[in-house]
Design an enzyme around this catalytic site. Structure first.
Site, PDB file in Angstrom:
ATOM      1  N   GLY A  95       3.126   2.206  10.729  1.00  0.00           N
ATOM      2  CA  GLY A  95       4.118   3.264  10.556  1.00  0.00           C
ATOM      3  C   GLY A  95       4.871   3.613  11.827  1.00  0.00           C
ATOM      4  CG  HIS A 129      -5.738   1.888   5.451  1.00  0.00           C
ATOM      5  ND1 HIS A 129      -5.236   2.811   6.340  1.00  0.00           N
ATOM      6  CD2 HIS A 129      -4.741   1.005   5.217  1.00  0.00           C
ATOM      7  CE1 HIS A 129      -3.980   2.498   6.630  1.00  0.00           C
ATOM      8  NE2 HIS A 129      -3.648   1.404   5.950  1.00  0.00           N
ATOM      9  CE  LYS A 146      -0.015   3.147   4.821  1.00  0.00           C
ATOM     10  NZ  LYS A 146       0.219   3.213   6.251  1.00  0.00           N
ATOM     11  CD  GLU A 192      -3.142  -2.361   7.425  1.00  0.00           C
ATOM     12  OE1 GLU A 192      -2.027  -2.538   6.926  1.00  0.00           O
ATOM     13  OE2 GLU A 192      -3.838  -1.363   7.185  1.00  0.00           O
ATOM     14  CB  SER A 208       5.787  -1.913  11.696  1.00  0.00           C
ATOM     15  OG  SER A 208       5.432  -0.569  11.971  1.00  0.00           O
ATOM     16  CD  GLU A 243      -2.601   5.455   6.957  1.00  0.00           C
ATOM     17  OE1 GLU A 243      -2.625   5.450   5.706  1.00  0.00           O
ATOM     18  OE2 GLU A 243      -1.646   4.997   7.618  1.00  0.00           O
ATOM     19  CG  ASN A 246      -1.733   1.232   1.381  1.00  0.00           C
ATOM     20  OD1 ASN A 246      -1.807   2.047   0.457  1.00  0.00           O
ATOM     21  ND2 ASN A 246      -2.364   1.404   2.535  1.00  0.00           N
TER      22      ASN A 246
HETATM   23  P1  13P Z   1       3.375   0.296   7.517  1.00  0.00           P
HETATM   24  O1  13P Z   1       3.817  -1.037   6.920  1.00  0.00           O
HETATM   25  O2  13P Z   1       4.140   1.455   6.969  1.00  0.00           O
HETATM   26  O3  13P Z   1       3.313   0.230   8.998  1.00  0.00           O
HETATM   27  O4  13P Z   1       1.858   0.530   7.011  1.00  0.00           O
HETATM   28  C1  13P Z   1       0.928  -0.485   7.171  1.00  0.00           C
HETATM   29  C2  13P Z   1      -0.292  -0.128   6.442  1.00  0.00           C
HETATM   30  O5  13P Z   1      -1.027   0.769   6.862  1.00  0.00           O
HETATM   31  C3  13P Z   1      -0.595  -0.836   5.188  1.00  0.00           C
HETATM   32  O6  13P Z   1      -1.891  -0.591   4.764  1.00  0.00           O
END
Ligand code: 13P
Length: 247
Positions: free
Chosen positions: A166, A91, A11, A160, A204, A93, A9
């Site tokens: 992150g 997601h 983003k 997640e 992560s 976010e 992803n």
């Molecule tokens: P990270 O791997 O950067 O922690 O992000 C995970 C994520 O949100 C994938 O959708």
């Protein structure tokens, strides 16, 4: 032996030049039981598809509507037209930035299914819920809020935990496996189907921790953020999957 699905992803990251750089370093990861996809930002779906070989296409989100007066939105049918195989919905976010409800996420999920694509329903608790012991309750409510009894089982789920996204903190393989087992039993109850729905872990994931996660009985792959931006680290995660599948 199970199959593994690996979705990157990106983003709000990427450009034509970074896609070109990814393509120069990405040589594919061939194993019959491993599926690999990348979700670039929507404007780059077409460019990514024609530039990067041997990587399926995923989208990061879609509209809950199929057409009409919805400025700025992108329908699941349009994503199908671009050649996407997967669409992320819910997601954390997006949930936070757009105050998405579980009902709305469920509508998106069914739009994706109606377009013949596979939704990846993202769920996960925040740090407060993990620390106060309500993580399972939160995740159950997210599943039950988005899924309808007896609806199509053509989907994936990504667990997640928000506190692991992150942050460099990863759920331990045990924490991930326990939550995935709960998710699978919940899916079984809601959807009333024996169908094995893949549950991916995200938060992560990197080349160093991927193998231990893939070894968990209920982990069927990974949804990778930061470590999917470079072809080198994403390929290392894919190789960890292949090594696990070949052992
Ligand atoms: P990270 O791997 O950067 O922690 O992000 C995970 C994520 O949100 C994938 O959708």
């Amino acid at each position: 032996m199970k199959n593994l699905t690996l979705i990157g992803n990106w983003k709000l990251n990427g450009s034509k030049s970074s896609i070109q750089a990814f393509s120069n370093e990405w040589h594919g990861c061939d194993h019959p039981a491993l599926t690999v996809a990348i979700a670039p930002p929507a404007p780059y779906l077409g460019y990514f598809a024609k530039t990067v070989a041997s990587c399926l296409l995923a989208a990061q989100d879609c509209s809950a509507h199929d057409e009409g007066a919805h400025t700025g939105e992108i329908s699941a049918a349009m994503l199908a037209d671009w050649g996407c195989r997967y669409v992320l919905v819910g997601h954390s976010e997006c949930r936070e930035a757009h105050a998405e409800s579980d009902e709305l996420i469920g509508e998106k999920l069914r739009q994706v299914q109606a377009a013949g694509l596979l939704p990846v329903l993202c769920v996960g608790e925040d740090r407060h819920a993990r620390e106060s012991g309500t993580a399972e309750t939160v995740v159950k409510a997210q599943l039950r809020g988005a899924l309808l009894a007896g609806q199509s089982t053509a989907l994936l789920v990504a667990y997640e935990p928000v506190w692991a996204i992150g942050t460099g903190l990863t759920a331990s393989p045990e924490q991930a496996n326990d939550m995935h087992a709960m998710i699978k039993s919940e899916l079984y109850e809601v959807l009333q189907s024996e169908q094995d729905i893949p549950v991916l872990y995200g938060g992560s994931v990197n080349p160093d921790n991927a193998r231990a996660l893939f070894e968990c009985a209920h982990v069927d792959g990974a949804l990778v953020g930061g470590a999917s931006l470079s072809a080198e680290s994403f390929a290392s995660i894919a190789r960890a999957g292949i090594n696990y599948l070949s052992h």
